[in-house]
Design a protein around this motif. Structure first.
Motif, mmCIF file in Angstrom:
data_model
loop_
_atom_site.group_PDB
_atom_site.id
_atom_site.type_symbol
_atom_site.label_atom_id
_atom_site.label_comp_id
_atom_site.label_asym_id
_atom_site.label_seq_id
_atom_site.Cartn_x
_atom_site.Cartn_y
_atom_site.Cartn_z
ATOM 1 N N MET A 180 38.595 48.594 26.861
ATOM 2 C CA MET A 180 38.336 47.379 26.088
ATOM 3 C C MET A 180 38.941 46.157 26.779
ATOM 4 S SD MET A 180 38.784 48.736 22.209
ATOM 5 C CE MET A 180 38.994 47.127 21.491
ATOM 6 N N ALA A 181 40.146 46.339 27.308
ATOM 7 C CA ALA A 181 40.800 45.226 28.008
ATOM 8 C C ALA A 181 39.992 44.839 29.247
ATOM 9 C CB ALA A 181 42.224 45.614 28.391
ATOM 10 N N ARG A 182 39.416 45.832 29.927
ATOM 11 C CA ARG A 182 38.589 45.546 31.109
ATOM 12 C C ARG A 182 37.349 44.753 30.708
ATOM 13 N NH1 ARG A 182 38.953 50.790 35.206
ATOM 14 N NH2 ARG A 182 41.199 50.659 35.465
ATOM 15 N N GLN A 183 36.747 45.204 29.603
ATOM 16 C CA GLN A 183 35.557 44.492 29.123
ATOM 17 C C GLN A 183 35.921 43.049 28.762
ATOM 18 O OE1 GLN A 183 32.540 45.976 29.415
ATOM 19 N NE2 GLN A 183 31.820 43.887 29.021
ATOM 20 N N ALA A 184 37.102 42.896 28.131
ATOM 21 C CA ALA A 184 37.546 41.556 27.735
ATOM 22 C C ALA A 184 37.746 40.668 28.962
ATOM 23 C CB ALA A 184 38.837 41.649 26.930
ATOM 24 N N GLY A 219 37.033 36.192 31.159
ATOM 25 C CA GLY A 219 37.623 35.547 32.330
ATOM 26 C C GLY A 219 37.042 36.079 33.620
ATOM 27 N N ARG A 220 35.718 36.206 33.662
ATOM 28 C CA ARG A 220 35.080 36.834 34.809
ATOM 29 C C ARG A 220 35.455 36.157 36.133
ATOM 30 N NH1 ARG A 220 30.531 40.531 35.102
ATOM 31 N NH2 ARG A 220 30.178 40.804 37.328
ATOM 32 N N VAL A 221 35.467 34.844 36.138
ATOM 33 C CA VAL A 221 35.766 34.125 37.387
ATOM 34 C C VAL A 221 37.190 34.434 37.841
ATOM 35 C CG1 VAL A 221 36.034 31.857 38.460
ATOM 36 C CG2 VAL A 221 34.112 32.291 36.921
ATOM 37 N N ARG A 222 38.097 34.387 36.893
ATOM 38 C CA ARG A 222 39.501 34.665 37.205
ATOM 39 C C ARG A 222 39.665 36.086 37.760
ATOM 40 N NH1 ARG A 222 44.991 33.812 35.870
ATOM 41 N NH2 ARG A 222 45.842 35.752 35.107
ATOM 42 N N LEU A 223 38.973 37.049 37.114
ATOM 43 C CA LEU A 223 39.032 38.446 37.562
ATOM 44 C C LEU A 223 38.470 38.577 38.974
ATOM 45 C CD1 LEU A 223 39.301 41.564 36.897
ATOM 46 C CD2 LEU A 223 36.881 41.437 36.300
ATOM 47 N N GLU A 224 37.258 38.002 39.175
ATOM 48 C CA GLU A 224 36.635 38.096 40.505
ATOM 49 C C GLU A 224 37.504 37.426 41.562
ATOM 50 O OE1 GLU A 224 31.918 38.455 39.312
ATOM 51 O OE2 GLU A 224 32.629 36.597 40.208
ATOM 52 N N ASP A 225 38.132 36.336 41.179
ATOM 53 C CA ASP A 225 39.009 35.635 42.107
ATOM 54 C C ASP A 225 40.176 36.539 42.538
ATOM 55 O OD1 ASP A 225 39.834 33.144 43.447
ATOM 56 O OD2 ASP A 225 41.578 33.325 42.112
ATOM 57 N N LYS A 226 40.822 37.186 41.571
ATOM 58 C CA LYS A 226 41.946 38.081 41.879
ATOM 59 C C LYS A 226 41.502 39.218 42.813
ATOM 60 C CE LYS A 226 45.510 37.342 38.665
ATOM 61 N NZ LYS A 226 46.946 37.499 38.841
ATOM 62 N N VAL A 227 40.371 39.846 42.450
ATOM 63 C CA VAL A 227 39.881 40.991 43.221
ATOM 64 C C VAL A 227 39.530 40.571 44.651
ATOM 65 C CG1 VAL A 227 37.993 42.667 43.411
ATOM 66 C CG2 VAL A 227 39.073 42.246 41.181
ATOM 67 N N HIS A 228 38.814 39.474 44.783
ATOM 68 C CA HIS A 228 38.377 39.067 46.118
ATOM 69 C C HIS A 228 39.513 38.496 46.967
ATOM 70 C CE1 HIS A 228 34.110 40.008 45.943
ATOM 71 N NE2 HIS A 228 34.230 39.788 44.631
ATOM 72 N N ARG A 229 40.512 37.884 46.303
ATOM 73 C CA ARG A 229 41.696 37.459 47.055
ATOM 74 C C ARG A 229 42.409 38.692 47.628
ATOM 75 N NH1 ARG A 229 44.082 32.345 46.409
ATOM 76 N NH2 ARG A 229 42.724 30.997 45.205
ATOM 77 N N ALA A 230 42.502 39.738 46.810
ATOM 78 C CA ALA A 230 43.138 40.977 47.279
ATOM 79 C C ALA A 230 42.364 41.531 48.479
ATOM 80 C CB ALA A 230 43.188 42.003 46.149
ATOM 81 N N TRP A 231 41.036 41.513 48.369
ATOM 82 C CA TRP A 231 40.187 41.970 49.483
ATOM 83 C C TRP A 231 40.458 41.121 50.724
ATOM 84 C CZ3 TRP A 231 37.058 45.858 50.868
ATOM 85 C CH2 TRP A 231 36.175 45.657 51.916
ATOM 86 N N GLY A 232 40.566 39.828 50.499
ATOM 87 C CA GLY A 232 40.833 38.908 51.605
ATOM 88 C C GLY A 232 42.153 39.218 52.294
ATOM 89 N N VAL A 233 43.178 39.442 51.518
ATOM 90 C CA VAL A 233 44.495 39.769 52.093
ATOM 91 C C VAL A 233 44.403 41.057 52.900
ATOM 92 C CG1 VAL A 233 46.849 40.536 51.536
ATOM 93 C CG2 VAL A 233 45.870 38.556 50.345
ATOM 94 N N GLY A 244 38.365 46.244 40.863
ATOM 95 C CA GLY A 244 37.121 45.607 41.307
ATOM 96 C C GLY A 244 36.001 46.614 41.509
ATOM 97 N N VAL A 245 36.335 47.777 42.099
ATOM 98 C CA VAL A 245 35.319 48.807 42.315
ATOM 99 C C VAL A 245 34.869 49.372 40.968
ATOM 100 C CG1 VAL A 245 34.863 51.066 43.349
ATOM 101 C CG2 VAL A 245 36.196 49.380 44.607
ATOM 102 N N ALA A 246 35.855 49.625 40.075
ATOM 103 C CA ALA A 246 35.523 50.200 38.763
ATOM 104 C C ALA A 246 34.602 49.265 37.980
ATOM 105 C CB ALA A 246 36.801 50.472 37.972
ATOM 106 N N LEU A 247 34.814 47.951 38.109
ATOM 107 C CA LEU A 247 34.020 46.987 37.328
ATOM 108 C C LEU A 247 32.817 46.462 38.120
ATOM 109 C CD1 LEU A 247 36.868 45.014 35.506
ATOM 110 C CD2 LEU A 247 35.494 46.914 34.673
ATOM 111 N N ARG A 248 32.586 47.071 39.272
ATOM 112 C CA ARG A 248 31.431 46.730 40.110
ATOM 113 C C ARG A 248 31.381 45.245 40.487
ATOM 114 N NH1 ARG A 248 30.876 50.336 36.491
ATOM 115 N NH2 ARG A 248 30.377 52.440 37.183
ATOM 116 N N VAL A 249 32.542 44.663 40.701
ATOM 117 C CA VAL A 249 32.538 43.291 41.222
ATOM 118 C C VAL A 249 32.886 43.292 42.714
ATOM 119 C CG1 VAL A 249 33.131 42.284 38.992
ATOM 120 C CG2 VAL A 249 34.954 42.802 40.621
ATOM 121 N N LEU A 250 33.072 44.492 43.281
ATOM 122 C CA LEU A 250 33.426 44.583 44.697
ATOM 123 C C LEU A 250 32.591 45.698 45.337
ATOM 124 C CD1 LEU A 250 35.619 43.298 46.649
ATOM 125 C CD2 LEU A 250 36.905 45.402 46.281
#
Lengths: 231, 351
Positions: free
Chosen positions: B252-256, B261-275, B297-303
């Motif tokens: 539920m927290a993942r869905q939330a 906060g999709r942009v914020r989530l994608e930002d965190k995931v992709h910054r991690a990828w960048g690092v 990111g993989v679990a939520l299919r944003v990466l």
């Protein structure tokens, strides 16, 4: 008569909280100053919910209960386990027993500790498929050591007094007196036997004199069977 | 007989993401504590007798049913890095790895079974597998325990059950644990409530490496506290039920996070990828934290560009002792951090 603190179960409670539940029922919690302090709960803004206090208390359960039980034992007596030589007071240092016999030797102080940590004092899980023959370590209830017996009676006396069951208390007190008298007789017999043995050097059953003084006998591990023997 | 180096170079038994729950349930572990009747516990046993004990227990293990082809070793004979690699693979405790006393470990070929000799108790028997597998692990642990019973007599009392060095393990001697990956609950701040609720259920949460270890990379281990007055299967069932609820809360927290906060989530995931795909030096802490975001990111299919198997490989094989055993010139952190960054970059970009 003081109500004991519900967290440590030892010191008299000085703070008494009563909470009115939605159903109209009341819940009470009685705590001593030391436990209140150890919980670190600010009381000036009004008392917190009882459930919150209990929850916080559970976090430090192991440490607190061991410490309070140990403090009481040290105050009263702190005789070592006759098998491994460990005293209960040493247990608090790292919560590690010296041998399986400690569960028998410290039974009377251990039961409240187990009750508070596990909420139970009786095993319900599985056991060895081949249950070994009862011997001291395997069936602590089958053997009453003088030390264990004394602690049992003293605890019973204390409980009877706490509950204000004075008739029961008097009965236990008499049993305790009888126990001490019996111990005295056994000790006297052993001493005279030792004296006889010394006089009659060479034929003495040297082990017998030590029977009633398990406390000062053993060096750790002295009575262990060699590895590989006996099982 | 396999070597520690052989182990270090391959998969472990407990990390096969994503499993049934999008990588939330990482692994399940059953541990049984046992002591041999008639022999004092470790703190009252001389060094010489501890050595005898380890040898006697090793012999008993040799005779245990179906125990072939694994690794059986006395820990003082191993190098620091080898012992540490066993800790990283969760096959021995940190305490045992650091101890100087006689001790040993028997590990099955598939690493599902691990039996520590002369730990806090004479025997600590562990069964660990990926995913939600507590019930199955309990069956396996009991089977090995029964097999050992034919060789050894355990210290057991009808009243207190299996007698252990610490009163917190007496009774069943069992600790059942499930390791969870809970990045969304941590991010939304709901984790604290979950942890409080667990205390009420007489369960505890620890970091990856057991008692006293920090929870890093959003990994949390949920275990029972009580071992006396309860049946093994009831403990296992209540842990499993509780974990089901935590998994639902994490989902539920993942869905939330996705909804609000999709942009914020994608930002965190992709910054991690960048690092991780650019860094030239990475310490364990930084890697663990960033890998955690990639897992989410993989679990939520944003990466889409990362694979579970790669993340598992990095998680296991970029730990300090694994690097030390598998690569030349990786003995100190100054050498390891650049090596770690290179490997992570290569493996992630090879997808």
């Amino acid at each position: 008569m003081h109500t004991p603190c519900q967290l440590c179960g030892k010191r008299p409670a000085t703070t008494h909280l009563t909470e009115l539940e939605a159903s109209g029922a009341t819940r009470e919690l009685h705590l001593c100053g030391t436990c209140i302090q150890s919980l670190g709960v600010p009381l000036q803004d009004g008392p917190p919910p009882i459930s919150q206090l209990l929850e916080k208390g559970a976090e430090d359960l192991v440490l607190q209960t061991t410490e309070s039980v140990v403090a009481e034992v040290v105050e009263n007596d702190d005789e070592p386990c006759p098998h491994c030589g460990m005293k209960f007071s040493e247990y608090s240092a790292n919560n590690l027993f010296g041998c399986a016999h400690d569960y028998t030797a410290f039974r009377d102080v251990l039961d409240p500790l187990l009750k508070r940590y596990h909420g139970a004092t009786q095993h319900l899980g599985r056991g060895p498929t081949r249950i070994p023959d009862p011997e001291p370590v395997l069936a602590p209830e089958a053997v009453r050591t003088p030390l264990g017996e004394r602690r049992r009676l003293e605890a019973a006396l204390k409980e009877a007094v706490t509950r204000e069951h004075y008739e029961e208390a008097a009965k236990v007190r008499d049993e305790l007196r009888q126990f001490h008298a019996e111990q005295e007789r056994v000790r006297a017999r052993a001493t005279s036997r030792t004296r006889d043995a010394r006089l009659d050097a060479g034929r003495a059953p040297a082990g017998e004199a030590a029977v009633d003084e398990p406390g000062d006998s053993t060096t750790p591990g002295a009575d262990e069977p060699p590895l590989g023997a006996g099982s | 007989m396999i070597s520690i180096n052989d182990l270090a170079g391959r998969d472990c038994s407990w990390l096969h993401s994503p499993g049934e729950h999008d990588g939330i349930v990482v692994s399940s572990r059953i541990r049984l504590a046992r002591n041999v009747a008639g022999i004092p516990f470790q703190r009252k046993l001389s060094k010489a007798r501890q050595q005898e004990l380890v040898e006697r227990l090793s012999e008993a293990m040799d005779k245990a049913a179906g125990w072939t082809g694994g690794l059986q070793v006395q820990l003082p004979r191993l190098s620091d890095a080898e012992r540490q690699a066993l800790v990283e693979r969760q096959l021995i405790s940190r305490e045992l790895a650091a101890a100087k006393r006689p001790s040993g470990v028997c590990i099955s070929e598939n690493e599902i079974f691990s039996v520590m000799l002369n730990e806090e108790d004479h025997v600590r028997l562990q069964v660990i597998q990926a995913g939600a597998s507590l019930e199955r692990n309990l069956e396996l642990a009991v089977a090995l325990d029964q097999s050992l019973e034919r060789e050894l007599e355990w210290a057991y009392s009808q009243t207190y059950g299996y007698l252990t060095a610490c009163h917190t393990n007496v009774g069943t001697g069992m600790r059942a644990s499930i390791m969870l990956h809970l990045p969304a609950l941590a991010e939304t701040g709901e984790l604290k409530q979950v942890l409080r609720a667990l205390a009420k259920l007489h369960m505890t949460v620890r970091g990856t490496h057991g008692e006293g270890s920090e929870a890093t990379g959003h990994y949390y281990q949920v275990s029972n506290l009580r071992s006396l007055g309860l049946q093994e299967r009831d403990v296992v069932q209540s842990i499993s039920e509780t974990v089901d609820r935590i998994v639902a809360a994490e989902q539920m927290a993942r869905q939330a996070l996705l909804d609000k906060g999709r942009v914020r989530l994608e930002d965190k995931v992709h910054r991690a990828w960048g690092v991780l795909t650019n860094a030239r030096s990475l310490n364990t802490e930084e890697l663990t934290e960033n890998i955690s975001w990639l897992r989410l990111g993989v679990a939520l299919r944003v990466l889409p560009q990362a694979k579970w198997s790669t993340l598992d490989r990095i998680t296991l094989q970029c730990q300090p002792a694994h690097l030390q055993l598998l690569h030349a010139d990786a003995d100190d952190p100054a050498q390891r951090d650049p090596l770690r960054a290179t490997l992570v970059r290569e493996w992630l970009c090879a997808n």
